[in-house]
Design an enzyme around this catalytic site. Structure first.
Site, PDB file in Angstrom:
ATOM      1  N   ALA A 222       0.953  -0.757   0.458  1.00  0.00           N
ATOM      2  CA  ALA A 222      -0.556   0.296  -0.139  1.00  0.00           C
ATOM      3  C   ALA A 222       0.724   1.333  -0.257  1.00  0.00           C
ATOM      4  O   ALA A 222       1.447   1.292   0.414  1.00  0.00           O
ATOM      5  CB  ALA A 222      -0.875  -0.019   1.233  1.00  0.00           C
ATOM      6  N   GLN A 228       5.347   3.957   2.628  1.00  0.00           N
ATOM      7  CA  GLN A 228       4.490   3.198   1.267  1.00  0.00           C
ATOM      8  C   GLN A 228       4.840   1.895   2.769  1.00  0.00           C
ATOM      9  O   GLN A 228       5.494   1.631   3.388  1.00  0.00           O
ATOM     10  CB  GLN A 228       4.739   2.890   0.429  1.00  0.00           C
ATOM     11  CG  GLN A 228       6.300   2.931   0.319  1.00  0.00           C
ATOM     12  CD  GLN A 228       6.293   2.925  -1.390  1.00  0.00           C
ATOM     13  OE1 GLN A 228       5.538   3.364  -2.108  1.00  0.00           O
ATOM     14  NE2 GLN A 228       7.599   2.675  -1.737  1.00  0.00           N
ATOM     15  N   LYS A 244       6.754  -0.013   7.071  1.00  0.00           N
ATOM     16  CA  LYS A 244       5.992   1.267   6.874  1.00  0.00           C
ATOM     17  C   LYS A 244       6.765   2.387   7.028  1.00  0.00           C
ATOM     18  O   LYS A 244       7.779   2.579   8.055  1.00  0.00           O
ATOM     19  CB  LYS A 244       4.782   1.677   7.602  1.00  0.00           C
ATOM     20  CG  LYS A 244       3.970   3.307   7.733  1.00  0.00           C
ATOM     21  CD  LYS A 244       3.191   4.074   8.670  1.00  0.00           C
ATOM     22  CE  LYS A 244       2.860   4.990   8.163  1.00  0.00           C
ATOM     23  NZ  LYS A 244       1.971   5.769   9.065  1.00  0.00           N
ATOM     24  N   ASP A 378      -9.328   8.727  12.132  1.00  0.00           N
ATOM     25  CA  ASP A 378      -8.955   8.622  10.424  1.00  0.00           C
ATOM     26  C   ASP A 378     -10.009   7.463  10.150  1.00  0.00           C
ATOM     27  O   ASP A 378      -9.406   6.253   9.877  1.00  0.00           O
ATOM     28  CB  ASP A 378      -7.890   8.961   9.927  1.00  0.00           C
ATOM     29  CG  ASP A 378      -7.941   8.427   8.582  1.00  0.00           C
ATOM     30  OD1 ASP A 378      -8.721   9.313   8.093  1.00  0.00           O
ATOM     31  OD2 ASP A 378      -6.565   8.969   7.980  1.00  0.00           O
TER      32      ASP A 378
END
Length: 711
Positions: A222, A228, A244, A378
């Site tokens: 992702a 990313q 990440k 979020d």
């Protein structure tokens, strides 16, 4: 925390290692290490070394994969690993308007180039807005212009994507059409080269890639605006993890953008009098949050805190952090296999129900917002996964927020005022919620609230669509001098997202209906004085107790899995016998008289109705209105009150936590002098009411009538 986005079609886990399929760049990765015992694989097996903390990887000469034996790390080990991660992030940048002004102010050519890039993208949009205004078409073209702005923000890069997402939570700044369109902004941006990502990992962790991982996916699983994610296997244990990696140069780019945006904010504050919000303060607050997202150790700490607070429920999953492989720009976390919450078909094919998962999300969100105050800001579908075993996994803890303690209680009180349709009290709540400064007159706001809610609340609050509520409040906020705090805007966004996910599965789903059991439980069980006052306000009106409200609260509260009848009773008793509770005691005494009379009279009526007809005329004489000369309407209301009290008692008894022992505190309370005086007053009131009724019946029985002549 794990930033996994579903299952990757490029990576397949097999019994003897990892095989890659449909990868465009398998042979291009100089630092891709694939564990596979077969010699046909395209990468060599690198021998794993024993870990110093006692986790041993043992293998046999056979073709089977290594057998991993784990020793559970204790708290001290975990704290030491976290301390090492913190030391690696000691130079993490913290947002400072002065520092970014000093840095980028000394690079005028660079700032000019970026300014021209931004202006060229926004100038055409501004020109179209001017034409729309001149032609009187602002309202007509608003939806179209909002879509154009979203696409412009996407082209301008990560800072403006984040800025647009932030604006989508600000109903006091943007009209509803812009809120809706900007909420669709996605973090999806082009990936950056894998070689740069792997070099960043080695630099940040001060180790070679092959010494850390035995395998890494050949491509990112992702990509988002700030970084990313890769899927990997830890060399020491074989654990599957998500790694990440921060986008190169992102801090520099974001710093320059905020330097320029602050300049615009200063101009707005100075010249745009029609905007009542302090735009510069808003920019600084938002920039500070974005800078926190750039520190992955901070994100890891957020994940740990979130797990501690909310993963105590069996249906909530929060991934673990691997501190030894986490730094300012690299975050290594447990890999979570799951399906995005908006992929209904894929979820239901596993025998799971989207609505069950959404309800789990709502209950967890309510605990976040109103219990502990630390919440995930979020919760879009990519950050909420349905695991194969039916758990809801929360991911990505970069953007978090906190609800102030006083605001948590004020929000619950606000819901009570909404239920009561007390719009004056709702308007006053905005002072406690910090929406309005104390010098703002709320009188003009009350009619706007009344107009919206009287139209929206056709039936009950629980049947109100949450998006309708948000849109309506947003219109009010936009028209009046509201300054919506960031935490509240994020709350609205969180619950709106969850309701939107549920509507995929059930178009009739109402997030307020799903939330009401939690609010009912808190009102009934929370000893906080503010909530106790809110409960009294809900149950008493014009000096009369509303038993239907209590019955509804108990029915709804009992649907919450944490509801306890024991907790619901004791705070009420404490409040009733509080030295300052004289006003409440007077109300309770009055109601206790009514209830006791209803029970006594109901018993008489039941006895009368169970008698044969010929006995009724012998025992009770009258004019045909029953044993106590009550009208049909009066008798119906009396019996309904008795039945309501009976149903409420049954609801308490049906609670899993009900135990006759919970009545012991009541006995102890009734032994207190104040309680004995209260009991005497109740008994006296009931006696007087019953005596009056029997006297009335006696007088009617001795009065001649056509139906019962005196012999």
């Amino acid at each position: 925390m794990s930033l996994v986005v579903g299952q990757s079609p490029r990576l397949t886990l097999t019994g003897d290692g990892v095989s890659l399929r449909n990868s465009r760049r398998n042979g291009e990765k100089s630092k891709l290490f694939l564990v596979n015992q077969r010699r046909s694989t395209r990468a060599a097996l690198v021998q794993a070394k024993p870990r110093e903390d006692g986790v041993v990887a043992s293998s046999s000469p056979s073709s089977k994969p290594p057998v991993i034996q784990y020793r559970r790390a204790d708290l001290a080990d975990d704290l030491q690993a976290e301390a090492r991660a913190l030391s690696r992030a000691v130079d993490a940048s913290v947002y400072s308007p002065e520092l970014i002004a000093k840095k980028h102010g000394s690079q005028p050519l660079k700032a000019l180039r970026r300014s021209l890039e931004i202006l060229s993208a926004l100038a055409g949009f501004a020109l179209k807005l001017g034409i729309d205004q001149r032609q009187g078409k602002l309202e007509v073209n608003m939806k179209k212009r909002a879509g154009e702005l979203r696409r412009i923000f996407t082209r301008l890069g990560p800072t403006f994507v984040k800025l647009g997402q932030g604006l989508s939570t600000r109903p006091d700044l943007c009209p509803p059409d812009y809120l809706e369109e900007l909420a669709e902004l996605q973090d999806a941006l082009p990936t950056f080269p894998d070689a740069e990502a792997f070099a960043c990992i080695e630099r940040e962790l001060d180790s070679s890639l092959e010494s850390i991982f035995s395998s890494v996916s050949p491509e990112p699983i992702a990509a988002a605006s700030l970084g990313q994610v890769y899927k990997a296997h830890l060399r020491y244990s074989g654990q599957v993890v998500a790694v990440k990696v921060q986008r190169p140069g992102i801090e520099e780019a974001i710093g320059l953008d905020f330097y320029l945006i602050r300049g615009v904010g200063k101009l707005i504050n100075k010249y745009a009098d029609f905007i009542t919000t302090d735009v510069l303060a808003l920019i600084d607050e938002f920039a500070s949050r974005v800078y926190q997202e750039l520190n992955y150790v901070q994100e890891a700490q957020n994940a740990r805190r979130f797990k501690k607070l909310y993963a105590d429920k069996a249906d909530v999953l929060v991934p673990d952090i691997f501190w030894d492989y986490t730094s300012r720009k690299v975050l290594t976390m447990e890999w979570v296999e799951g399906t995005k919450l908006n992929e209904q078909v894929a979820i239901e094919s596993q025998g799971l129900k989207v609505l069950d998962l959404v309800n789990t999300g709502i209950q967890c969100s309510l605990r976040q917002l109103l219990e502990y105050g630390f919440f995930h800001a979020d919760p879009h579908p990519g950050n909420l996964l349905a695991t194969p075993d039916g758990k809801l996994a929360f991911l990505d803890f970069g953007m978090m927020s906190e609800t102030p303690e006083e605001a948590r209680y004020a929000i619950i009180g606000h819901v009570v005022h909404l239920v009561n349709r007390d719009y004056e009290a709702m308007a006053r709540d905005y002072y406690a919620l910090k929406f309005l400064s104390p010098d703002v007159d709320v009188t003009p706001i009350v009619p706007a609230l009344r107009d919206f809610f009287d139209d929206a609340l056709t039936y009950t609050v629980s049947e109100l669509n949450f998006k309708t509520l948000v849109d309506g409040l947003g219109a009010v906020f936009y028209q009046y001098p509201f300054n919506v705090p960031p935490y509240y805007a994020l709350i609205l966004r969180s619950l709106t997202v969850l309701e939107g996910l549920a509507l995929y599965a059930d178009p009739n789903f109402k997030v307020l209906a799903a939330s009401y059991p939690y609010f009912a439980k808190r009102l009934l069980t929370d000893p906080n004085p503010y909530l106790r006052d809110a409960l009294i306000e809900l149950l008493f009106k014009d000096g009369k107790f509303r038993w239907n409200r209590l019955e509804n609260l108990l029915q709804q509260g009992s649907k919450d899995r944490d509801f306890s009848a024991k907790e619901a009773l004791q705070p009420v008793l404490k409040l009733l016998l509080d030295p300052n509770g004289e006003e409440l005691r007077l109300l309770v005494i009055k109601e206790a008289v009514r209830v006791s009379e209803a029970i006594a009279l109901g018993t008489v009526v039941d006895t009368y109705n169970s008698m044969p007809v010929f006995l009724r005329s012998l025992v009770f004489s009258g004019n045909g209105n029953g044993p106590l000369a009550m009208s049909a309407g009066e008798m119906e209301s009396t019996l309904e009150l008795r039945d309501q009290v009976s149903r409420i008692w049954s609801l308490l008894q049906s609670s899993d936590s009900f135990d006759p022992a919970i009545l012991q505190p009541i006995v102890q309370v009734l032994q207190q002098p104040e309680a004995r005086r209260l009991g005497g007053r109740v008994a006296g009131g009931v006696g007087q009411r019953l005596a009056a009724r029997f006297l009335q019946q006696l007088l009617r029985a001795t009065t001649p009538s056509s139906s019962s002549p005196i012999p």
